[in-house]
Scaffold this motif. Structure first.
Motif, PDB file in Angstrom:
ATOM      1  N   VAL A   1       1.004  -1.117  -0.041  1.00 36.35           N
ATOM      2  CA  VAL A   1       0.130   0.100  -0.055  1.00 36.35           C
ATOM      3  C   VAL A   1       0.950   1.379   0.049  1.00 36.35           C
ATOM      4  O   VAL A   1       0.605   2.168  -0.544  1.00 36.35           O
ATOM      5  N   ASN A   2       1.985   1.272   0.665  1.00 32.06           N
ATOM      6  CA  ASN A   2       2.854   2.305   0.936  1.00 32.06           C
ATOM      7  C   ASN A   2       3.762   2.664  -0.349  1.00 32.06           C
ATOM      8  O   ASN A   2       4.007   3.740  -0.435  1.00 32.06           O
TER       9      ASN A   2
ATOM     10  N   SER B   1       5.509  10.601  -3.343  1.00 36.76           N
ATOM     11  CA  SER B   1       5.935  11.530  -2.442  1.00 36.76           C
ATOM     12  C   SER B   1       7.176  11.825  -2.663  1.00 36.76           C
ATOM     13  O   SER B   1       7.734  13.031  -2.738  1.00 36.76           O
ATOM     14  N   VAL B   2       8.374  11.081  -2.825  1.00 35.83           N
ATOM     15  CA  VAL B   2       9.604  11.466  -3.399  1.00 35.83           C
ATOM     16  C   VAL B   2       9.576  12.088  -4.794  1.00 35.83           C
ATOM     17  O   VAL B   2      10.442  12.731  -4.675  1.00 35.83           O
TER      18      VAL B   2
ATOM     19  N   ILE C   1       2.667   5.437  -2.225  1.00 36.15           N
ATOM     20  CA  ILE C   1       2.742   6.590  -1.811  1.00 36.15           C
ATOM     21  C   ILE C   1       4.087   7.026  -1.667  1.00 36.15           C
ATOM     22  O   ILE C   1       4.400   8.400  -1.809  1.00 36.15           O
ATOM     23  N   ILE C   2       5.126   6.121  -1.360  1.00 38.27           N
ATOM     24  CA  ILE C   2       6.104   6.432  -0.999  1.00 38.27           C
ATOM     25  C   ILE C   2       6.954   7.355  -2.392  1.00 38.27           C
ATOM     26  O   ILE C   2       7.567   8.316  -2.644  1.00 38.27           O
TER      27      ILE C   2
END
Lengths: 180, 228, 247
Positions: free
Chosen positions: C168-169, C176-177, C172-173
């Protein structure tokens, strides 16, 4: 650890699980409670709410016996302060309701958790070594309570090395090298 | 007598956690003290020049908040695991998802919220511009919520292990990174006079996602730890 | 369909079928790797800006792509083992982690070597390198968690939960990065629309990506076979197998 087990527990039964150290008494009880789901292959069907008391009494040192017991039964119903104090009195903790639990002994912690037996509405009790750290009078009272619960149509499964002192009708399950 | 309603049960659980913390106030004060001490490390390491401190302040404050959250998340379930309370919680008729949410909510109130509220004090010590303070508090409120929820997953997976402390940081630090990126960006934007709204909105979205999903993983982790 | 699924859960069957798959897959993989490598390194034109140094993409890009895909393979195996309590999925998940971590490490090292002539420094905190670094941390977290448990059945389930959380992350990571730092060149291979890389450079790259996927599959199957033998070493079929080998 064990295999080929199959048994029913019916209302009105008092069942004692016996066996040497490491025979799997606690594991069997945890499987029955639903705490162990993966380590075994098989099926457990439960048709009634259960009350499980494990090795640890789940007593918080920073809470008083009254607060501890109130939290123990919080999931079941709101019993009110009077009922909780009455249950504590039944296990010999009259006068200790407001003492911080860290000032109490191991046996008294055990008694706080055993006080649930006087409040709970669950018909099925699973008790893991309930007599640990309990004195002679306490054991007698506890045996009486179990017998009364069974007479009222409940069922009790407990593990213990000692046979019950009183003259009760006990069904024994003996775990010996994985066999019943 | 019937079972209590779910919200009543969860509120009771939150209240229990708060009572436990208030009876042992060092548990609340330690993360704040940690925060203060690490703040003091930065001028010692980077030099006392107010300008350079101000330029690092946003990131520094956020990293310290992240670390102090990390250090406390190991303890979320540990006490209750050791004394058997966790077993009882798993057996309670209430769904574990909501009990876990209550646990993590209490953790957030005790560490994240208190840290966010006290952070302006430390921000001033690091020379962060005054206009960035609302963004700092808001981003820490939202971000620490996400961190408590994600930290709960790590805590649940490591609670059964004797030496969980270092391991939990390895597990959850990578998951904290998006929060750090947007949290410190919000503060930096506000410090430079830009609106911090977009970054805060993304933090809010992460918070919502974490509320929806993290308790599921935490509940699964607790069942595994109790079973092991 | 379901019988196939149940067969997958049986160690002797999986051991036998993986053996016959590997008999063909392993030579094919080595051949594809060799052809792709020689083609990419010797027979493609040099880049007009980066010269010959760009050729490292024939290792870097496939390693990075498969490293990322490997995480999803691991998480999928983890989900299967959680839902159906399938031991073979446990093994697959546990075997994925070190392979994925190794590929991520290769991608990071080749990226760093590529960075020296391109940017003049061994390490740049750009979006994709940072994401790869975080991916490596995620892999190492799974491995560390597995090693920390004494009860390996519980370890596999804990890792499954962790890898699902990571799944899931990861988007998102990455997002974001990406947002945090958009210095890197934009992605240059697109499966839809015009590709910005010349076909003469692209085809060997695609071959290498395919070869790396096959390499991942081979490594996974080999590790799984070893793990199956280790776990089942007390059973009859493994003894028979060993006796047959000894004769």
């Amino acid at each position: 650890m064990f295999g080929g087990l199959s048994f029913d527990i019916c209302p009105g039964q008092l069942v004692q699980i016996e066996g040497a150290n490491g025979a799997g008494k606690t594991s069997l009880l945890r499987i029955l409670a639903g705490l162990s789901r993966y380590g075994f292959e098989g099926r457990v069907e439960r048709h009634a709410p259960l009350l499980y008391l494990g090795h640890q009494p789940a007593v918080k040192a920073m809470l008083t016996p009254r607060e501890n017991l109130a939290w123990h039964v919080a999931g079941e119903a709101d019993f009110g302060a009077a009922a909780i104090d009455a249950a504590l009195a039944r296990v010999g903790l009259y006068g200790y309701e407001d003492v911080p639990s860290h000032a109490l002994s191991a046996g008294q912690h055990r008694r706080v958790s055993l006080a649930r037996l006087y409040l709970s509405n669950s018909p099925l009790w699973l008790l893991d070594e309930p007599f640990t750290a309990i004195d002679v009078d306490g054991v007698a009272a506890l045996e009486e309570r179990k017998a009364a619960h069974v007479a009222a149509g409940g069922a009790v499964v407990f593990t213990s090395h000692q046979p019950m002192r009183g003259n009760y009708n006990v069904r024994r399950l003996c775990l010996r090298r994985g066999l019943l | 007598m019937s079972a209590p309603s779910l919200p009543a049960f969860c509120l009771r659980l939150v209240r229990r956690q708060l009572v436990l913390a208030v009876r042992r106030p060092v548990e609340i004060l330690n993360p704040l003290l940690f925060f203060a001490m690490v703040v003091a490390l930065f001028p010692l390491g980077l030099g006392p020049d107010p300008k350079s401190l101000a330029s690092f302040a946003a990131g520094t404050l956020w990293i310290i908040a992240l670390l102090s959250n990390l250090l406390t998340s190991d303890t979320i379930f540990r006490g209750d695991y050791d004394d058997g309370s966790l077993e009882q919680l798993l057996l309670a008729p209430q769904p574990l998802y909501f009990s876990v949410l209550a646990y993590l909510g209490a953790h957030w109130l005790l560490t994240g919220v208190s840290l966010a509220l006290i952070s302006p004090l430390f921000a001033l010590m690091l020379n962060l511009p005054l206009e960035a303070l609302p963004a700092l508090v808001a981003s820490l409120l939202l971000g620490s919520g996400v961190m408590s929820l994600v930290g709960g997953v790590g805590a649940a997976l490591t609670v059964g292990l004797k030496r969980g402390g270092m391991l939990i940081s390895l597990l959850i630090l990578p998951l904290y990174m998006p929060v750090l990126i947007f949290g410190s960006a919000a503060v930096r934007a506000a410090a430079q006079g830009f609106p911090a709204g977009p970054q805060l909105a993304i933090l809010g979205a992460m918070f919502c996602l974490a509320i929806a999903l993290a308790p599921l993983a935490t509940a699964a982790g607790l069942r595994i730890s109790i079973d092991a | 369909m379901w019988t196939f699924f149940h067969k997958l859960g049986s160690p002797p069957w999986l051991y036998a079928i993986s053996g016959s798959i590997l008999k063909y897959l392993l030579p094919a993989t080595l051949l594809a790797l060799g052809v792709g490598m020689v083609w990419g390194l010797l027979f493609t034109p040099p880049d007009f800006r980066q010269g010959d140094s760009y050729r490292i993409i024939y290792i870097h890009v496939p390693a990075a792509a498969v490293a990322l895909a490997g995480y999803y393979v691991m998480a999928t195996a983890g989900a299967i083992s959680l839902i159906w309590k399938m031991k073979m999925a446990d093994i697959a998940m546990q075997c994925c982690a070190p392979i994925g971590a190794a590929l991520t490490f290769v991608a990071l090292v080749t990226g760093s070597i590529w960075g020296k002539p391109t940017w003049g420094t061994w390490w740049v905190w750009d979006a994709r390198i940072t994401s790869m670094l975080i991916l490596l941390f995620l892999y190492l977290g799974v491995i560390a968690l597995y090693e920390a448990y004494d009860n390996k059945a519980a370890a596999a389930r804990a890792c499954a939960v962790l890898s699902l959380v990571g799944t899931v992350n990861i988007p998102i990571i990455y997002k974001s990065v990406d947002w945090w730092y958009s210095l890197h060149q934009p992605a240059s291979i697109k499966f839809t629309g015009e590709s910005s890389i010349h076909p003469s450079m692209l085809y060997p790259l695609l071959l290498m990506i395919a070869a790396f996927y096959a390499l991942f599959a081979c490594a996974l199957l080999l590790r799984m076979r070893a793990e199956i033998l280790d776990r089942e070493r007390r059973t009859g079929w493994v003894r028979k197998l060993l006796e047959a080998d000894a004769v």
